[in-house]
Design a protein around this motif. Sequence first.
Motif, PDB file in Angstrom:
ATOM      1  N   THR A  64       0.961  -1.247   0.029  1.00 12.61           N
ATOM      2  CA  THR A  64       0.022  -0.081   0.050  1.00 12.61           C
ATOM      3  C   THR A  64       1.001   1.274   0.014  1.00 12.61           C
ATOM      4  O   THR A  64       1.090   1.690   0.788  1.00 12.61           O
ATOM      5  CB  THR A  64      -1.017  -0.010   1.342  1.00 12.61           C
ATOM      6  OG1 THR A  64      -0.171  -0.105   2.476  1.00 12.61           O
ATOM      7  CG2 THR A  64      -2.057  -1.103   1.047  1.00 12.61           C
ATOM      8  N   GLU A  68      -2.391   5.223   0.062  1.00 12.37           N
ATOM      9  CA  GLU A  68      -2.936   4.245   0.163  1.00 12.37           C
ATOM     10  C   GLU A  68      -2.575   3.545   1.534  1.00 12.37           C
ATOM     11  O   GLU A  68      -3.315   2.810   2.052  1.00 12.37           O
ATOM     12  CB  GLU A  68      -2.854   3.078  -1.018  1.00 12.37           C
ATOM     13  CG  GLU A  68      -3.117   3.598  -2.488  1.00 12.37           C
ATOM     14  CD  GLU A  68      -2.854   2.385  -3.327  1.00 12.37           C
ATOM     15  OE1 GLU A  68      -2.861   1.109  -2.972  1.00 12.37           O
ATOM     16  OE2 GLU A  68      -2.700   2.922  -4.491  1.00 12.37           O
ATOM     17  N   THR A  70      -2.707   4.752   4.305  1.00 12.53           N
ATOM     18  CA  THR A  70      -3.677   4.766   5.550  1.00 12.53           C
ATOM     19  C   THR A  70      -4.757   3.963   5.534  1.00 12.53           C
ATOM     20  O   THR A  70      -5.695   3.778   6.611  1.00 12.53           O
ATOM     21  CB  THR A  70      -4.231   6.230   5.651  1.00 12.53           C
ATOM     22  OG1 THR A  70      -4.834   6.592   4.306  1.00 12.53           O
ATOM     23  CG2 THR A  70      -2.887   7.340   5.828  1.00 12.53           C
ATOM     24  N   ASN A  71      -4.909   3.251   4.428  1.00  9.81           N
ATOM     25  CA  ASN A  71      -6.062   2.220   4.378  1.00  9.81           C
ATOM     26  C   ASN A  71      -5.574   0.760   4.857  1.00  9.81           C
ATOM     27  O   ASN A  71      -6.481  -0.083   4.949  1.00  9.81           O
ATOM     28  CB  ASN A  71      -6.683   2.138   2.957  1.00  9.81           C
ATOM     29  CG  ASN A  71      -7.203   3.437   2.411  1.00  9.81           C
ATOM     30  OD1 ASN A  71      -7.718   4.207   3.430  1.00  9.81           O
ATOM     31  ND2 ASN A  71      -6.986   3.799   1.350  1.00  9.81           N
ATOM     32  N   ASN A  72      -4.417   0.434   5.148  1.00  9.17           N
ATOM     33  CA  ASN A  72      -3.848  -0.735   5.431  1.00  9.17           C
ATOM     34  C   ASN A  72      -4.399  -1.183   6.965  1.00  9.17           C
ATOM     35  O   ASN A  72      -4.210  -0.224   7.555  1.00  9.17           O
ATOM     36  CB  ASN A  72      -2.443  -0.708   5.414  1.00  9.17           C
ATOM     37  CG  ASN A  72      -1.869  -2.256   5.585  1.00  9.17           C
ATOM     38  OD1 ASN A  72      -2.255  -2.830   6.285  1.00  9.17           O
ATOM     39  ND2 ASN A  72      -1.098  -2.576   4.288  1.00  9.17           N
ATOM     40  N   LYS A  73      -5.065  -2.422   7.000  1.00 11.50           N
ATOM     41  CA  LYS A  73      -5.494  -2.720   8.088  1.00 11.50           C
ATOM     42  C   LYS A  73      -4.670  -2.651   9.330  1.00 11.50           C
ATOM     43  O   LYS A  73      -4.967  -3.004  10.644  1.00 11.50           O
ATOM     44  CB  LYS A  73      -6.390  -3.759   8.184  1.00 11.50           C
ATOM     45  CG  LYS A  73      -5.714  -4.968   7.620  1.00 11.50           C
ATOM     46  CD  LYS A  73      -6.630  -6.291   7.426  1.00 11.50           C
ATOM     47  CE  LYS A  73      -5.789  -7.541   6.947  1.00 11.50           C
ATOM     48  NZ  LYS A  73      -6.786  -8.731   6.719  1.00 11.50           N
ATOM     49  N   LYS A  76      -2.144   0.589  12.013  1.00 10.78           N
ATOM     50  CA  LYS A  76      -2.142   1.142  13.484  1.00 10.78           C
ATOM     51  C   LYS A  76      -1.276   0.308  14.439  1.00 10.78           C
ATOM     52  O   LYS A  76      -0.541   1.012  15.133  1.00 10.78           O
ATOM     53  CB  LYS A  76      -3.648   1.327  13.881  1.00 10.78           C
ATOM     54  CG  LYS A  76      -3.988   1.842  15.286  1.00 10.78           C
ATOM     55  CD  LYS A  76      -5.389   2.050  15.442  1.00 10.78           C
ATOM     56  CE  LYS A  76      -5.622   2.796  16.806  1.00 10.78           C
ATOM     57  NZ  LYS A  76      -7.170   2.858  17.283  1.00 10.78           N
ATOM     58  N   GLU A  94       2.866  10.750   4.905  1.00 10.85           N
ATOM     59  CA  GLU A  94       1.689  10.239   4.366  1.00 10.85           C
ATOM     60  C   GLU A  94       0.664  10.102   5.418  1.00 10.85           C
ATOM     61  O   GLU A  94      -0.745  10.514   5.188  1.00 10.85           O
ATOM     62  CB  GLU A  94       2.047   8.824   4.006  1.00 10.85           C
ATOM     63  CG  GLU A  94       2.911   8.760   2.679  1.00 10.85           C
ATOM     64  CD  GLU A  94       2.528   9.436   1.137  1.00 10.85           C
ATOM     65  OE1 GLU A  94       1.234   9.854   1.219  1.00 10.85           O
ATOM     66  OE2 GLU A  94       3.178   9.580   0.452  1.00 10.85           O
ATOM     67  N   ILE A  95       0.883   9.613   6.631  1.00  8.59           N
ATOM     68  CA  ILE A  95      -0.114   9.426   7.733  1.00  8.59           C
ATOM     69  C   ILE A  95      -0.623  10.707   8.102  1.00  8.59           C
ATOM     70  O   ILE A  95      -1.621  10.847   8.386  1.00  8.59           O
ATOM     71  CB  ILE A  95       0.297   8.412   8.558  1.00  8.59           C
ATOM     72  CG1 ILE A  95       1.474   9.030   9.613  1.00  8.59           C
ATOM     73  CG2 ILE A  95       0.805   7.066   8.155  1.00  8.59           C
ATOM     74  CD1 ILE A  95       1.659   8.224  10.785  1.00  8.59           C
TER      75      ILE A  95
END
Length: 363
Positions: A64, A68, A70-73, A76, A94-95
């Motif tokens: 990602t 992209e 920030t969309n990775n599960k 966090k 990015e974040i």
Amino acid sequence: MEGQEGHQRPESHTNGEADAANRDLYGFRIDPMVSPSDYKSWVAKYQQKLVKRRSKWQGLLMKTPGPEMTNNKNLKKMIRKGVVDSFRGQVWMEISGASNKMKNNPQTYRQMLEEAEKLKGADDALAQIELDLHRTFPDHLHFSGEDTGSKNLVPVLRRVLYAYARKNPKVGYCQGMNFIAGVMLLFLQEEHAFWLLCVLLEDFLPPNFYSTDLRGCSVEIRAFRDLFMTKLPKLWKHFEKSGVDVEFFCLDWFICLFSKKLPTETLLRVWDAMFLEGYKILYRIGLAILQLNKGWLLSITESHELLQAVTKLGRNQIDADTLLDTSFTFQLKRETVKELRKKHLVEVEAEAASSHKIGTESD
């Protein structure tokens, strides 16, 4: 105008082996509260963890890339375990959303620099920046003025702070911003650092946090006082009985975002979480520092000794994992924080209005 330079994590060049032994991985002097042998032992163990984390970060960034991410599960969870240095600047950009802002405003940094140069000598914010430049991490080779080569970060820091003061004249410059921008420059090229600073001050921190009267920062300290009172009541009563107010030590924590108090790697781990999860993490870190030192603090019976002790809090916290893990045991609901801020903002603004009225009447 000076040209732009790119700066990544500095090499720990020092004057002799003895000096090198007293510096951390980032070129900062190890705090006297931490023995060099303890630090060396911690580094050996921590480096083993980083080997595993590095391969995981490589996989995440390949799967990602860019926005992209920030969309990775798994993001966090990985952020809370720490970003490896080689990817830290990229991940922060990015974040936080700074990368996107820089992309959408390609001329802003250069324009702000040009405008600031024209105001040099006639702007209070720029004058204050000049006073603080050489007070910024004076023991670090790249900020001390001893390094006159390409790794001298003082002129780069000047440009970043100048540009921000011009971009946001309402805030201009406030002491504390120099340390924050200085840390950013260890991992980012100057224009990237400028945009990360913009996002942090304008999107992450509460309004008026760096206003002239530090009104926003005062609100945060009062909100933290309330959280301290409810989350650590026994320690709070001990502080209250001894006459130790949180502002005595919290102002330095918050105004510099812990950059002058925590060991470098621990600070960076806190910032990793902050750029993803927001400013609320700083409340948690403050509570965690108090929790981890609770036994020691409660054992101090003399008020003057307690006052001295609280100024040292966090300085020997080289174990970032323990600090972060402890911080996340404190449940802080977004609505609770929002209500505390709202309550104290009314108080602070009323006090400011009253103070202004008294000043006007005395004139």
